[in-house]
Write an enzyme that holds these catalytic residues in place. Structure first.
Site, PDB file in Angstrom:
ATOM      1  N   SER A 230     -11.648  -0.364   2.537  1.00  0.00           N
ATOM      2  CA  SER A 230     -10.876  -0.608   3.764  1.00  0.00           C
ATOM      3  C   SER A 230     -10.360   0.718   4.308  1.00  0.00           C
ATOM      4  O   SER A 230      -9.583   1.397   3.642  1.00  0.00           O
ATOM      5  CB  SER A 230      -9.705  -1.547   3.464  1.00  0.00           C
ATOM      6  OG  SER A 230     -10.175  -2.776   2.975  1.00  0.00           O
TER       7      SER A 230
ATOM      8  N   ARG B  25       0.823  -1.219   0.000  1.00  0.00           N
ATOM      9  CA  ARG B  25       0.000   0.000   0.000  1.00  0.00           C
ATOM     10  C   ARG B  25       0.857   1.270   0.000  1.00  0.00           C
ATOM     11  O   ARG B  25       0.500   2.277   0.620  1.00  0.00           O
ATOM     12  CB  ARG B  25      -0.949   0.017   1.202  1.00  0.00           C
ATOM     13  CG  ARG B  25      -1.939  -1.122   1.229  1.00  0.00           C
ATOM     14  CD  ARG B  25      -2.856  -1.135   0.022  1.00  0.00           C
ATOM     15  NE  ARG B  25      -3.753  -2.282   0.077  1.00  0.00           N
ATOM     16  CZ  ARG B  25      -3.483  -3.477  -0.453  1.00  0.00           C
ATOM     17  NH1 ARG B  25      -2.336  -3.658  -1.107  1.00  0.00           N
ATOM     18  NH2 ARG B  25      -4.332  -4.472  -0.354  1.00  0.00           N
TER      19      ARG B  25
ATOM     20  N   GLU C  29      -6.112   4.404   5.791  1.00  0.00           N
ATOM     21  CA  GLU C  29      -5.706   4.206   4.407  1.00  0.00           C
ATOM     22  C   GLU C  29      -6.093   5.393   3.523  1.00  0.00           C
ATOM     23  O   GLU C  29      -5.311   5.817   2.684  1.00  0.00           O
ATOM     24  CB  GLU C  29      -6.314   2.908   3.871  1.00  0.00           C
ATOM     25  CG  GLU C  29      -5.751   2.472   2.541  1.00  0.00           C
ATOM     26  CD  GLU C  29      -6.115   1.039   2.194  1.00  0.00           C
ATOM     27  OE1 GLU C  29      -6.576   0.813   1.072  1.00  0.00           O
ATOM     28  OE2 GLU C  29      -5.933   0.154   3.052  1.00  0.00           O
TER      29      GLU C  29
END
Length: 379
Positions: A267, A188, A371
């Protein structure tokens, strides 16, 4: 005075309002003032931008960025808005919406314009019989966002197939091409996140695989179970895509305007990656709290590191599906998604996020990291 011909702009690089305050569009670029940003995000949250520019070509993107940089105006780049949390006060600067289009397939080589819808692009590659991104189906947002956080799901990441990223470098004022190695992809993350104010992605290039209509080897256990195969097997690429879409929809991870569980950023928290020392301390707290036989999810994440599940942590800390009584709640389908039930503000969302972060830390000593990108606010 004779008005300027269409295709010129005597007012400067971008449109201006006329004497009556009406927005005008010149050279295909749309400019709006005090423009709502909430409709441009999947959360449907956030205040307005002082100025919103929509660019439909790479040249327009570059010109908009240069104009903002030369004038010292704060710049917010928006693609699909699926990973964005904008404060209720909005953005006091120029919001640049990238609406470029371009899907170019040459054999197994794919080039996508930054503004291309990612999920649609995945569908088109599967229709072409190519493998490599079929398990990334249903992820909302634009193609230009995928290299920024190395988008991944169900056993695939874009770093597996990206070969180059074409971007405008705000530091040098030039358009550059970065190799996959120069993108420095990891979980990520990428060089684009390391230097968030430097690059504006224009195009992304991929090397896919012609496996005779079959998928890449299935890596993710849940996908393999749903398909009735073993990890490492290949299946028809269309079947892999359809299965992933069903799995995602069951978790509220496929956009549906009628389903408030999808009014989210997917998410909301990264899966934590812990050093060996931190993981040992975490495991001790888990077993002290939940019993000596409890084994939390654990996945190798490089030498001396272990990744665990944010969703598991959230659930075991007491934040179960549907948690909350206000207009921002945890999804009824997946504990990792925070959602807008229709009347939420960004502050409502942040209050819930902070409660979850504090609760997980109190229970397990692990600090969750959001995130989505935050604009004008912080968790």
């Amino acid at each position: 005075m004779t008005p300027p011909a269409r295709g010129t702009n005597e007012d400067g690089p971008w449109p201006r309002r006329d004497a009556r305050g009406t927005d005008r569009t010149l050279v295909h670029v749309q400019e709006l003032h005090d423009a709502p940003l909430a409709p441009l995000t999947t959360f449907r949250l956030g205040g307005p931008a002082a100025r919103l520019v929509t660019a439909t070509t790479d040249a327009e993107v570059v010109a908009a960025v240069r104009a903002a940089d030369e004038s010292g105006t704060p710049l917010l780049v928006i693609g699909g808005g699926s990973n964005l949390v904008i404060g209720d006060r909005g953005f006091d600067g120029t919001a640049l919406r990238i609406a470029t289009t371009g899907f170019h397939l040459d054999g197994t080589r794919l080039e996508l314009a930054a503004g291309e819808n990612w999920s649609d692009a995945v569908a088109r590659t599967v229709e072409a019989g190519l493998a490599g991104i079929e398990c990334l189906a249903g992820i909302p947002g634009s193609a230009g966002a995928t290299p920024i956080q190395n988008v991944g799901a169900y056993g695939q990441e874009v770093r597996d197939t990206i070969t180059e990223v074409v971007a405008y470098d705000r530091t040098t004022g030039e358009t550059v091409t970065l190799t996959a190695a120069e993108c420095a992809f990891r979980y990520r993350h990428s060089t684009f996140k390391d230097q968030p104010d430097r690059y504006v992605v224009l195009r992304v290039r991929f090397a896919l695989e012609d496996a005779g209509g079959l998928s890449a080897p299935i890596k993710y256990p849940e996908t393999a179970r749903a398909l009735g195969v073993e990890a490492g097997d290949r299946v028809p690429a269309a079947a892999a895509r359809e299965t992933v879409l069903r799995l995602r929809a069951g978790k509220g991870m496929v956009l549906d305007p009628a389903d408030h569980d999808t009014w989210s950023a997917g998410s909301f928290f990264h899966n934590p990656i812990l050093t060996d020392e931190a993981y040992a301390a975490f495991l001790a707290r888990v077993q002290d709290r939940l019993g000596p036989d409890t084994a939390p999810p654990a996945y190798p994440a490089g030498e001396g590191r272990t990744k665990t599940s944010a969703a598991w942590l959230i659930d075991r800390a007491g934040f179960t599906k549907g948690y909350g009584t206000g207009p921002a709640r945890i999804s009824t389908k997946h504990t990792l998604a925070l959602t807008n039930r229709g009347e939420a503000t960004t502050e409502d969302l942040l209050t819930l996020a902070r409660e979850v972060v504090a609760g997980v830390h109190a229970a397990f000593g692990v600090t969750l990291v959001n995130e989505p990108v935050t604009v004008g606010v912080s968790i």
